[in-house]
Design a protein around this motif. Structure first.
Motif, PDB file in Angstrom:
ATOM      1  N   UNK A  17       0.839  -1.205   0.000  1.00  0.00           N
ATOM      2  CA  UNK A  17       0.000   0.000   0.000  1.00  0.00           C
ATOM      3  C   UNK A  17       0.873   1.254   0.000  1.00  0.00           C
ATOM      4  N   UNK A  18       1.926   1.233   0.779  1.00  0.00           N
ATOM      5  CA  UNK A  18       2.815   2.399   0.840  1.00  0.00           C
ATOM      6  C   UNK A  18       3.465   2.653  -0.517  1.00  0.00           C
ATOM      7  N   UNK A  19       3.845   1.602  -1.198  1.00  0.00           N
ATOM      8  CA  UNK A  19       4.462   1.769  -2.525  1.00  0.00           C
ATOM      9  C   UNK A  19       3.502   2.435  -3.498  1.00  0.00           C
ATOM     10  N   UNK A  20       2.208   2.084  -3.415  1.00  0.00           N
ATOM     11  CA  UNK A  20       1.211   2.719  -4.270  1.00  0.00           C
ATOM     12  C   UNK A  20       1.221   4.228  -4.047  1.00  0.00           C
ATOM     13  N   UNK A  21       1.394   4.627  -2.799  1.00  0.00           N
ATOM     14  CA  UNK A  21       1.405   6.050  -2.451  1.00  0.00           C
ATOM     15  C   UNK A  21       2.763   6.692  -2.712  1.00  0.00           C
ATOM     16  N   UNK A  22       3.746   5.902  -3.110  1.00  0.00           N
ATOM     17  CA  UNK A  22       5.081   6.439  -3.369  1.00  0.00           C
ATOM     18  C   UNK A  22       5.937   6.566  -2.124  1.00  0.00           C
ATOM     19  N   UNK A  23       5.608   5.772  -1.100  1.00  0.00           N
ATOM     20  CA  UNK A  23       6.320   5.836   0.175  1.00  0.00           C
ATOM     21  C   UNK A  23       7.123   4.558   0.386  1.00  0.00           C
ATOM     22  N   UNK A  28      11.697   5.685   5.175  1.00  0.00           N
ATOM     23  CA  UNK A  28      11.089   6.713   6.019  1.00  0.00           C
ATOM     24  C   UNK A  28      11.596   6.602   7.457  1.00  0.00           C
ATOM     25  N   UNK A  29      11.815   5.366   7.914  1.00  0.00           N
ATOM     26  CA  UNK A  29      12.376   5.164   9.262  1.00  0.00           C
ATOM     27  C   UNK A  29      13.829   5.620   9.282  1.00  0.00           C
ATOM     28  N   UNK A  30      14.588   5.210   8.298  1.00  0.00           N
ATOM     29  CA  UNK A  30      16.006   5.587   8.228  1.00  0.00           C
ATOM     30  C   UNK A  30      16.167   7.099   8.178  1.00  0.00           C
ATOM     31  N   UNK A  31      15.302   7.758   7.398  1.00  0.00           N
ATOM     32  CA  UNK A  31      15.379   9.214   7.243  1.00  0.00           C
ATOM     33  C   UNK A  31      14.782   9.988   8.418  1.00  0.00           C
ATOM     34  N   UNK A  32      14.152   9.275   9.354  1.00  0.00           N
ATOM     35  CA  UNK A  32      13.611   9.924  10.537  1.00  0.00           C
ATOM     36  C   UNK A  32      12.200  10.482  10.377  1.00  0.00           C
ATOM     37  N   UNK A  33      11.517  10.157   9.289  1.00  0.00           N
ATOM     38  CA  UNK A  33      10.146  10.633   9.087  1.00  0.00           C
ATOM     39  C   UNK A  33       9.144   9.790   9.858  1.00  0.00           C
ATOM     40  N   UNK A  34       9.581   8.609  10.273  1.00  0.00           N
ATOM     41  CA  UNK A  34       8.723   7.643  10.945  1.00  0.00           C
ATOM     42  C   UNK A  34       9.573   6.889  11.951  1.00  0.00           C
ATOM     43  N   UNK A  35       9.066   6.695  13.154  1.00  0.00           N
ATOM     44  CA  UNK A  35       9.810   5.901  14.139  1.00  0.00           C
ATOM     45  C   UNK A  35       9.470   4.422  13.943  1.00  0.00           C
ATOM     46  N   UNK A  36      10.307   3.563  14.478  1.00  0.00           N
ATOM     47  CA  UNK A  36      10.019   2.128  14.420  1.00  0.00           C
ATOM     48  C   UNK A  36       8.706   1.819  15.147  1.00  0.00           C
ATOM     49  N   UNK A  37       8.429   2.533  16.219  1.00  0.00           N
ATOM     50  CA  UNK A  37       7.196   2.326  16.970  1.00  0.00           C
ATOM     51  C   UNK A  37       5.980   2.725  16.134  1.00  0.00           C
ATOM     52  N   UNK A  38       6.092   3.829  15.417  1.00  0.00           N
ATOM     53  CA  UNK A  38       4.992   4.257  14.543  1.00  0.00           C
ATOM     54  C   UNK A  38       4.776   3.248  13.417  1.00  0.00           C
ATOM     55  N   UNK A  39       5.861   2.748  12.870  1.00  0.00           N
ATOM     56  CA  UNK A  39       5.755   1.739  11.823  1.00  0.00           C
ATOM     57  C   UNK A  39       5.113   0.469  12.375  1.00  0.00           C
ATOM     58  N   UNK A  72      -8.633   1.366   3.321  1.00  0.00           N
ATOM     59  CA  UNK A  72      -7.404   1.045   4.059  1.00  0.00           C
ATOM     60  C   UNK A  72      -7.326   1.868   5.350  1.00  0.00           C
ATOM     61  N   UNK A  73      -7.207   1.215   6.499  1.00  0.00           N
ATOM     62  CA  UNK A  73      -7.132   1.943   7.758  1.00  0.00           C
ATOM     63  C   UNK A  73      -5.823   2.725   7.943  1.00  0.00           C
ATOM     64  N   UNK A  74      -4.842   2.446   7.090  1.00  0.00           N
ATOM     65  CA  UNK A  74      -3.555   3.153   7.172  1.00  0.00           C
ATOM     66  C   UNK A  74      -3.420   4.269   6.133  1.00  0.00           C
ATOM     67  N   UNK A  75      -4.465   4.514   5.386  1.00  0.00           N
ATOM     68  CA  UNK A  75      -4.419   5.499   4.301  1.00  0.00           C
ATOM     69  C   UNK A  75      -3.877   6.845   4.768  1.00  0.00           C
ATOM     70  N   UNK A  76      -4.438   7.427   5.794  1.00  0.00           N
ATOM     71  CA  UNK A  76      -4.000   8.766   6.224  1.00  0.00           C
ATOM     72  C   UNK A  76      -2.587   8.744   6.795  1.00  0.00           C
ATOM     73  N   UNK A  77      -2.230   7.691   7.520  1.00  0.00           N
ATOM     74  CA  UNK A  77      -0.883   7.602   8.104  1.00  0.00           C
ATOM     75  C   UNK A  77       0.181   7.492   7.021  1.00  0.00           C
ATOM     76  N   UNK A  81       3.092  10.622   4.727  1.00  0.00           N
ATOM     77  CA  UNK A  81       4.530  10.460   4.447  1.00  0.00           C
ATOM     78  C   UNK A  81       4.869  10.652   2.973  1.00  0.00           C
ATOM     79  N   UNK A  82       3.864  10.933   2.137  1.00  0.00           N
ATOM     80  CA  UNK A  82       4.097  11.082   0.696  1.00  0.00           C
ATOM     81  C   UNK A  82       5.097  12.178   0.426  1.00  0.00           C
ATOM     82  N   UNK A  83       5.961  11.938  -0.562  1.00  0.00           N
ATOM     83  CA  UNK A  83       6.998  12.911  -0.893  1.00  0.00           C
ATOM     84  C   UNK A  83       6.481  14.157  -1.608  1.00  0.00           C
TER      85      UNK A  83
END
Length: 84
Positions: A17-23, A28-39, A72-77, A81-83
């Motif tokens: 799903x994230x790939x569809x959105x271009x994420x 995103x975790x490596x770059x600091x846009x998302x924490x491991x806990x958020x993921x 998708x319940x993760x759509x907004x999350x 993160x979309x670029x």
């Protein structure tokens, strides 16, 4: 490599799903846009979703789609993160 051995199907579906959105979620975790806990929360939300077969079908036919499905319940999350 970031992965979820306890929820492999949910992990791959979430990544799909994230790939569809271009994420790229691991990036995103490596770059600091998302924490491991958020993921982990996003993957757990996918794992608990009741639309797994619908999601499977949607991902299989998503082709060139650039937008995640509304169900998708993760759509907004993920879209947050979309670029763009």
């Amino acid at each position: 490599m970031i992965g979820y051995t306890d929820a492999p199907r949910a992990w791959w579906m979430t990544r799909g799903m994230a790939r569809v959105a271009g994420v790229n979620l691991p990036q995103a975790v490596i770059d600091g846009w998302l924490t491991r806990e958020e993921l982990a929360t996003i993957v757990a939300r996918c794992e608990g979703c009741t639309c797994l077969s619908r999601c499977d079908s949607w991902l299989a036919g998503s082709g060139a789609s650039k937008r995640m499905p509304e169900f998708c319940p993760n759509k907004s999350s993920i879209e947050a993160l979309c670029p763009n």
